[in-house]
Design a protein around this motif. Structure first.
Motif, short mmCIF file in Angstrom:
data_model
loop_
_atom_site.label_atom_id
_atom_site.label_comp_id
_atom_site.label_asym_id
_atom_site.label_seq_id
_atom_site.Cartn_x
_atom_site.Cartn_y
_atom_site.Cartn_z
N GLU A 50 -11.89 -40.58 -52.28
CA GLU A 50 -11.85 -40.92 -50.85
C GLU A 50 -12.27 -39.79 -49.94
O GLU A 50 -12.56 -40.02 -48.76
CB GLU A 50 -10.42 -41.35 -50.48
CG GLU A 50 -9.93 -42.57 -51.23
CD GLU A 50 -8.49 -42.89 -50.93
OE1 GLU A 50 -7.93 -42.31 -49.97
OE2 GLU A 50 -7.89 -43.72 -51.65
N ILE A 51 -12.31 -38.56 -50.43
CA ILE A 51 -12.57 -37.42 -49.55
C ILE A 51 -14.01 -37.45 -49.06
O ILE A 51 -14.93 -37.89 -49.77
CB ILE A 51 -12.24 -36.09 -50.28
CG1 ILE A 51 -12.10 -34.96 -49.28
CG2 ILE A 51 -13.28 -35.77 -51.34
CD1 ILE A 51 -11.47 -33.70 -49.86
N ARG A 52 -14.18 -36.98 -47.86
CA ARG A 52 -15.51 -36.92 -47.25
C ARG A 52 -15.79 -35.50 -46.75
O ARG A 52 -14.87 -34.85 -46.25
CB ARG A 52 -15.62 -37.91 -46.08
CG ARG A 52 -15.56 -39.37 -46.54
CD ARG A 52 -16.79 -39.74 -47.37
NE ARG A 52 -16.74 -41.12 -47.83
CZ ARG A 52 -16.26 -41.52 -49.00
NH1 ARG A 52 -15.75 -40.62 -49.84
NH2 ARG A 52 -16.28 -42.78 -49.34
N PRO A 53 -17.05 -35.04 -46.90
CA PRO A 53 -18.18 -35.77 -47.47
C PRO A 53 -18.11 -35.83 -48.99
O PRO A 53 -17.66 -34.89 -49.64
CB PRO A 53 -19.39 -34.94 -47.01
CG PRO A 53 -18.86 -33.55 -46.89
CD PRO A 53 -17.45 -33.70 -46.39
N SER A 54 -18.58 -36.94 -49.53
CA SER A 54 -18.66 -37.08 -50.99
C SER A 54 -19.89 -36.33 -51.49
O SER A 54 -20.76 -35.92 -50.71
CB SER A 54 -18.77 -38.56 -51.37
OG SER A 54 -20.02 -39.07 -50.91
N GLU A 57 -23.01 -38.20 -50.47
CA GLU A 57 -23.38 -37.97 -49.07
C GLU A 57 -24.00 -36.60 -48.90
O GLU A 57 -25.01 -36.44 -48.19
CB GLU A 57 -22.14 -38.11 -48.19
CG GLU A 57 -21.61 -39.53 -48.09
CD GLU A 57 -20.23 -39.59 -47.48
OE1 GLU A 57 -19.89 -40.65 -46.92
OE2 GLU A 57 -19.47 -38.61 -47.56
N TRP A 58 -23.41 -35.60 -49.52
CA TRP A 58 -23.94 -34.23 -49.42
C TRP A 58 -25.37 -34.18 -49.94
O TRP A 58 -26.27 -33.60 -49.30
CB TRP A 58 -23.04 -33.27 -50.19
CG TRP A 58 -23.50 -31.85 -50.09
CD1 TRP A 58 -24.52 -31.27 -50.79
CD2 TRP A 58 -22.98 -30.84 -49.23
NE1 TRP A 58 -24.66 -29.95 -50.42
CE2 TRP A 58 -23.72 -29.67 -49.46
CE3 TRP A 58 -21.94 -30.81 -48.30
CZ2 TRP A 58 -23.46 -28.47 -48.79
CZ3 TRP A 58 -21.69 -29.61 -47.63
CH2 TRP A 58 -22.44 -28.47 -47.87
N LEU A 84 -22.49 -31.94 -41.63
CA LEU A 84 -21.92 -32.23 -42.95
C LEU A 84 -21.19 -31.01 -43.50
O LEU A 84 -20.07 -31.12 -44.03
CB LEU A 84 -23.03 -32.66 -43.90
CG LEU A 84 -22.58 -33.11 -45.28
CD1 LEU A 84 -22.21 -34.59 -45.24
CD2 LEU A 84 -23.69 -32.89 -46.31
N ALA A 87 -17.92 -30.52 -41.83
CA ALA A 87 -16.93 -31.50 -42.30
C ALA A 87 -16.36 -31.08 -43.65
O ALA A 87 -15.15 -31.21 -43.89
CB ALA A 87 -17.56 -32.88 -42.39
N ALA A 88 -17.21 -30.57 -44.53
CA ALA A 88 -16.73 -30.11 -45.83
C ALA A 88 -15.80 -28.91 -45.68
O ALA A 88 -14.76 -28.81 -46.35
CB ALA A 88 -17.91 -29.75 -46.73
N ALA A 91 -12.47 -30.10 -44.37
CA ALA A 91 -11.70 -30.75 -45.44
C ALA A 91 -11.08 -29.71 -46.37
O ALA A 91 -9.92 -29.84 -46.77
CB ALA A 91 -12.61 -31.69 -46.23
N GLN A 228 -22.48 -41.02 -57.26
CA GLN A 228 -22.04 -42.22 -56.56
C GLN A 228 -20.98 -43.01 -57.33
O GLN A 228 -20.03 -43.53 -56.76
CB GLN A 228 -23.24 -43.13 -56.26
CG GLN A 228 -24.22 -42.53 -55.26
CD GLN A 228 -25.39 -43.44 -55.00
OE1 GLN A 228 -25.93 -44.05 -55.91
NE2 GLN A 228 -25.78 -43.55 -53.73
#
Length: 458
Positions: A50-54, A57-58, A84, A87-88, A91, A228
């Motif tokens: 569930e964590i973003r960015p996955s 996505e990265w 991005l 955001a990482a 997190a 993915q």
């Protein structure tokens, strides 16, 4: 057994607190392990899925930025990548401060937090790139924390099949030499197989040799992950034919079931019981634990097929677990966390956004004390020996942090004499009591208490 609430909180938990009473029994210590994980509910950390960015996505955003260089779209692509990356980083900071704060608010002494940290270190991972650094704590949240009171084999399967572990030990590079993919190139990687045997299960002195390592590495081929889809089995990479590991032959495979079967065999092996019984006793009690304690843990492990709640109960019910003098030194993370707990620092203060100031208060000192957050020295994890942590420069950093951090974290420092009783307990050594009442300032008195051997050992 002589139960001691002080040792219950310090030796087996995250320390004493002015707001939370120490546990009054072994049953109380175990209570948070039996029900809903309230500490995780109060301070959530997103699991890997569930964590973003996955990772997916990265990789997409990073690819778009690379392709856009030198084109009119470069500025927009760079802005998206910077967003991005921020955001990482946010997190990762949230994960770090939440892990610290969980130990501060944990009920009944904090045994659940200590167990999570112990098993996270046993199944150490690290990061080599910025793209997955924020995923390490998520791996612990997903693969380890839910299993600390379950069966070891379930934790082992969860860990070994997790994308973070597969990436850390290069499993996705491993190709069976005689597989369809192997005939086109690539080779066998033994990293995961070797650490599984040497560190995670039967131990370096266990009954295995290089042939077992190779056979297990061949058995693990096909195990990989997709950015993915997560973990997946890739039959075109799997070595065909049967494999024999520790005298057990696993027939020609039809997917992941054989790998799971091999992991369960390793988890239930008698040598695993002996290796991990001693490791648990060394971590929680003494670098030279009472043989009777180790034997008792090993027997419960074997008899229960690695029921970790039963093993933890056996640890807490054995007299030798309480009688050993407090000689274990808190590693830097545990030291800072227990100090924050003793000071009663609110979780919202610990979890303030990342700035230069908050990093200098909480994260940078850990590295200077010798334990950079989520950067272990290798797959073997962090050392247990006191000498690894109490070196002149590391000790100097502990003292410096103890003298300056409390005043920066709290609007008003507590009375030093009351604080000493909270931090060390009512049976505090006289030098600690003297420092608490005779220091020139509150900040100095509290710093001396936190820097004392009585606080740093457990």
């Amino acid at each position: 057994m002589t139960f001691d609430s002080l040792r219950a909180a310090t030796r087996f938990g995250t320390g004493l607190s002015p707001q939370l009473p120490p546990p009054d029994s072994v049953a109380a210590m175990l209570r948070p392990l039996r029900g809903r994980d309230e500490t995780a509910r109060r301070l959530p950390i997103a699991p890997y899925g569930e964590i973003r960015p996955s990772l997916a996505e990265w990789n997409v955003v990073a690819r778009d930025w690379r392709k856009a260089r030198g084109t009119p779209q470069e500025a927009a692509a760079r802005t998206a990548f910077d967003k991005l990356r921020a955001a990482a980083r946010a997190a990762a900071w949230h994960n770090f401060t939440s892990t610290l704060a969980r130990g501060v608010i944990a009920p009944e002494g904090g045994l659940h937090e200590r167990l999570t940290r112990f098993w996270a270190d046993h199944f150490t991972v690290g990061s080599r790139t910025m793209r997955d650094r924020h995923l390490l704590t998520a791996y612990v949240e997903e693969a380890i924390r839910p299993h600390v009171a379950g069966r070891f084999e379930e934790m082992l399967v969860a860990v070994v099949t997790h994308p973070v572990m597969l990436a850390y030990l290069d499993q996705s590079r491993s190709v069976g030499p005689n597989s369809a993919a192997g005939r086109r190139g690539g080779g066998l990687n033994e990293n995961l197989a070797r650490e599984l045997l040497e560190l995670h299960t039967i131990g370096a002195d266990g009954p295995y040799d290089q042939l077992d390592v190779r056979e297990l590495a061949e058995l693990l081929t096909g195990l990989g992950y997709n950015d993915q889809r997560g973990m997946e089995f890739r039959p075109e990479r799997a070595e065909p034919g049967s494999e024999t590991v520790l005298g057990v032959t696993f027939p020609n495979r039809a997917g992941f079931d054989t790998i799971r079967e091999a992991l369960r065999m390793l988890a239930r092996h008698p040598a695993t019981a002996g290796h991990l019984a001693r490791k648990i006793a060394v971590h929680f009690v003494s670098e030279d634990p009472d043989p009777a304690l180790v034997d008792a843990l090993e027997a419960v492990w074997r008899d229960s097929d690695g029921d970790l709640l039963a093993v933890t109960t056996a640890l807490l019910e054995h007299p030798a677990a309480w009688e050993a003098p407090p000689r274990k030194v808190k590693p830097p993370f545990d030291y800072v966390q227990s100090a924050l707990r003793a000071l009663g620092v609110p979780p919202e203060t610990i979890m303030r956004p990342e700035t230069g100031e908050t990093r200098r208060l909480l994260q940078i000192p850990l590295a200077r004390m010798g334990q950079r957050w989520e950067h272990p020295p290798g797959p073997e994890g962090w050392p247990e020996a006191a000498e690894a942590w109490i070196t002149p420069p590391n000790l100097a950093e502990r003292i410096d942090w103890a003298m300056r951090a409390p005043a920066a974290l709290l609007p008003e420092l507590p009375d030093p004499r009351a604080f000493a009783r909270v931090a060390v307990g009512t049976a505090m050594p006289e030098p600690v009591a003297f420092a608490a009442r005779a220091a020139e300032s509150r900040a100095e008195a509290i710093g001396l208490v936190l820097a004392s051997p009585a606080f740093q050992r457990r």
